[in-house]
Design an enzyme around this catalytic site. Structure first.
Site, mmCIF file in Angstrom:
data_model
loop_
_atom_site.group_PDB
_atom_site.id
_atom_site.type_symbol
_atom_site.label_atom_id
_atom_site.label_comp_id
_atom_site.label_asym_id
_atom_site.label_seq_id
_atom_site.Cartn_x
_atom_site.Cartn_y
_atom_site.Cartn_z
ATOM 1 N N GLU A 94 -98.148 22.946 64.099
ATOM 2 C CA GLU A 94 -98.024 21.765 64.946
ATOM 3 C C GLU A 94 -97.148 22.052 66.152
ATOM 4 O O GLU A 94 -96.212 22.842 66.089
ATOM 5 C CB GLU A 94 -97.416 20.591 64.151
ATOM 6 C CG GLU A 94 -98.347 20.011 63.111
ATOM 7 C CD GLU A 94 -97.727 18.822 62.390
ATOM 8 O OE1 GLU A 94 -96.543 18.496 62.651
ATOM 9 O OE2 GLU A 94 -98.432 18.213 61.568
ATOM 10 N N CYS A 107 -92.094 20.886 71.962
ATOM 11 C CA CYS A 107 -91.485 21.354 70.717
ATOM 12 C C CYS A 107 -92.521 22.252 70.046
ATOM 13 O O CYS A 107 -93.602 21.784 69.675
ATOM 14 C CB CYS A 107 -91.136 20.168 69.828
ATOM 15 S SG CYS A 107 -90.480 20.638 68.210
ATOM 16 N N CYS A 114 -92.577 28.125 56.709
ATOM 17 C CA CYS A 114 -91.210 28.494 57.057
ATOM 18 C C CYS A 114 -90.648 29.490 56.058
ATOM 19 O O CYS A 114 -90.978 29.446 54.871
ATOM 20 C CB CYS A 114 -90.314 27.251 57.102
ATOM 21 S SG CYS A 114 -88.655 27.591 57.759
ATOM 22 N N CYS A 118 -84.812 24.637 53.462
ATOM 23 C CA CYS A 118 -84.014 23.436 53.711
ATOM 24 C C CYS A 118 -84.604 22.264 52.932
ATOM 25 O O CYS A 118 -85.787 21.938 53.093
ATOM 26 C CB CYS A 118 -83.994 23.111 55.204
ATOM 27 S SG CYS A 118 -83.362 24.468 56.226
ATOM 28 N N CYS A 121 -86.416 19.165 54.787
ATOM 29 C CA CYS A 121 -87.437 19.433 55.809
ATOM 30 C C CYS A 121 -88.827 19.526 55.191
ATOM 31 O O CYS A 121 -89.039 20.250 54.211
ATOM 32 C CB CYS A 121 -87.104 20.728 56.534
ATOM 33 S SG CYS A 121 -88.313 21.197 57.783
ATOM 34 N N GLY A 165 -91.102 26.635 61.217
ATOM 35 C CA GLY A 165 -90.602 28.001 61.113
ATOM 36 C C GLY A 165 -89.183 28.177 61.604
ATOM 37 O O GLY A 165 -88.615 27.330 62.289
ATOM 38 N N SER A 197 -83.692 26.904 68.470
ATOM 39 C CA SER A 197 -82.903 26.298 67.402
ATOM 40 C C SER A 197 -83.042 27.116 66.125
ATOM 41 O O SER A 197 -84.144 27.405 65.678
ATOM 42 C CB SER A 197 -83.381 24.862 67.152
ATOM 43 O OG SER A 197 -82.668 24.279 66.086
ATOM 44 N N SER A 220 -78.797 24.367 63.584
ATOM 45 C CA SER A 220 -78.921 23.267 62.623
ATOM 46 C C SER A 220 -77.787 23.406 61.621
ATOM 47 O O SER A 220 -77.875 24.196 60.679
ATOM 48 C CB SER A 220 -80.281 23.347 61.909
ATOM 49 O OG SER A 220 -81.324 23.128 62.820
ATOM 50 N N ASN A 296 -85.764 10.741 59.426
ATOM 51 C CA ASN A 296 -86.884 10.028 58.817
ATOM 52 C C ASN A 296 -87.142 10.628 57.447
ATOM 53 O O ASN A 296 -87.581 11.780 57.347
ATOM 54 C CB ASN A 296 -88.144 10.164 59.681
ATOM 55 C CG ASN A 296 -88.107 9.215 60.858
ATOM 56 O OD1 ASN A 296 -87.418 8.204 60.825
ATOM 57 N ND2 ASN A 296 -88.824 9.549 61.902
ATOM 58 N N CYS A 339 -90.865 17.385 64.320
ATOM 59 C CA CYS A 339 -90.478 18.662 64.906
ATOM 60 C C CYS A 339 -89.776 19.449 63.812
ATOM 61 O O CYS A 339 -88.562 19.385 63.657
ATOM 62 C CB CYS A 339 -89.570 18.439 66.115
ATOM 63 S SG CYS A 339 -90.408 18.556 67.684
#
Length: 350
Positions: A94, A107, A114, A118, A121, A165, A197, A220, A296, A339
């Site tokens: 995406e 983004c 990934c 985390c 996520c 990722g 990031s 992060s 979210n 994102c």
């Protein structure tokens, strides 16, 4: 058995020039084709209208262009656009276009799935299938640039590597993509308008500093207490905060570029005074700014948005020591425009 054709965009301009000379053509033909591949974003050799048909056929026989295809595009009521991008092997990633009144931000993703784990996520729940190639990263940016021109009448202004990722786990390809994005032979964007990031890989952060990169760095962080951070991001047990701190101090010494900390406050996880105090202390190590991000939830599990009171405690404490802090509200909620690492965050101000 037929040999698999190589993606022509894996070749440098010099290699393309050499290819044409070795096949009895002029070296300048490599320059022509290179321009079609990058600045003009050709999807096929047939698009190269100023290249002789016989030459196009020769390229077709020897190479492929593994271009992305925007499979589906969703547009939110707030203007956010989410692309489901299909790769040449059928896998999907995406990318998101995030507009504000003055700019548009892309983004983009760097991996299919990934490499990390985390817990908050959605992307981390997807197994990492493979790294994206430089051309596949570049294509996401090119597609969003076209959408920006179409919907907002101006070119793309900023890029954040905050999609699917961990960019530093695909470092070489990300760097090659950024080199082309910032090249006059590509999109000619300023590296100052690009932010990478990371969840915090100390060794690669130091390498970036040594490589004298010109883009911005975001981390992060989500907690400045090792035990809490490991609960949020289990992989971080391998990268304790003291190592991350040392890497960021090295980064700042070499680059003189501020670090942005991305930080979600969750109810019952990092919304206590000890967590606030730990972040305040961590922010004193290198010049930085903090983005507090609205979360979210991806399910009804342990990660839930903290109260406004908890957010205000962070803001007050950080502002007391002179740290610029901003609260980033979610965008594209009606289309679930996530994102990657940070889920539905508004674009970073670069």
């Amino acid at each position: 058995m037929q040999m698999e054709k190589k993606d022509i965009r894996a070749l440098s301009k010099e290699q393309l020039r050499d290819f044409f000379v070795e096949n009895g053509d002029k070296a300048f033909r490599g320059n022509q084709v290179y321009e079609w591949l990058w600045s003009k974003g050709a999807h096929s050799f047939e698009d190269m209208t100023n290249v002789a048909k016989a030459t196009r056929s020769m390229l077709e026989n020897n190479f492929v262009i593994n271009h992305i295809k925007v499979d589906t595009m969703q547009k939110s009521s707030d203007g956010t656009v989410k692309n489901a991008v299909r790769l040449h092997d059928g896998l999907v990633v995406e990318s998101v276009l995030i507009p504000t009144e003055t700019r548009t931000t892309a983004c983009v993703s760097s991996q299919v799935g990934c490499s990390l784990d985390c817990n908050f996520c959605a992307t981390a729940r997807l197994k990492r299938m493979r790294n994206l190639e430089p051309g596949e990263i570049y294509d996401q940016v090119l597609a969003i640039d076209k959408e920006s021109r179409l919907y907002y009448n101006h070119p793309l202004s900023n890029i954040v590597f905050m999609g699917m990722g961990e960019p530093l786990m695909n470092y070489n390809n990300v760097i090659k993509a950024i080199d082309m994005i910032t090249s006059e032979e590509g999109l000619g964007m300023s590296p100052k308008r690009i932010m990478v990031s990371t969840s915090g890989i100390p060794k690669i952060i130091k390498k970036m500093a040594d490589d004298d990169v010109k883009f911005k760095l975001a981390v992060s962080l989500h907690s400045a207490i090792d035990e809490t951070r490991a609960r949020i991001m289990p992989f971080s047990k391998n990268f304790p905060l003291k190592d991350l701190r040392e890497a960021l101090e090295y980064w700042y010494r070499k680059t003189k570029s501020k670090v942005s900390y991305e930080y979600v406050v969750w109810k019952g996880i990092n919304d206590d005074k000890a967590s606030v105090d730990a972040l305040v202390k961590f922010c004193k190590y290198v010049p930085c700014k903090v983005n507090l991000i609205e979360y979210n939830p991806i399910d009804d599990g342990e990660f839930q948005q903290a109260s406004e009171e908890s957010i205000m405690a962070y803001i007050k404490a950080l502002e007391n020591i002179g740290v610029v802090v901003k609260v980033r509200r979610s965008r594209g909620k009606d289309i679930d425009a996530a994102c990657g690492q940070l889920a539905n965050k508004e674009a970073e101000t670069i």
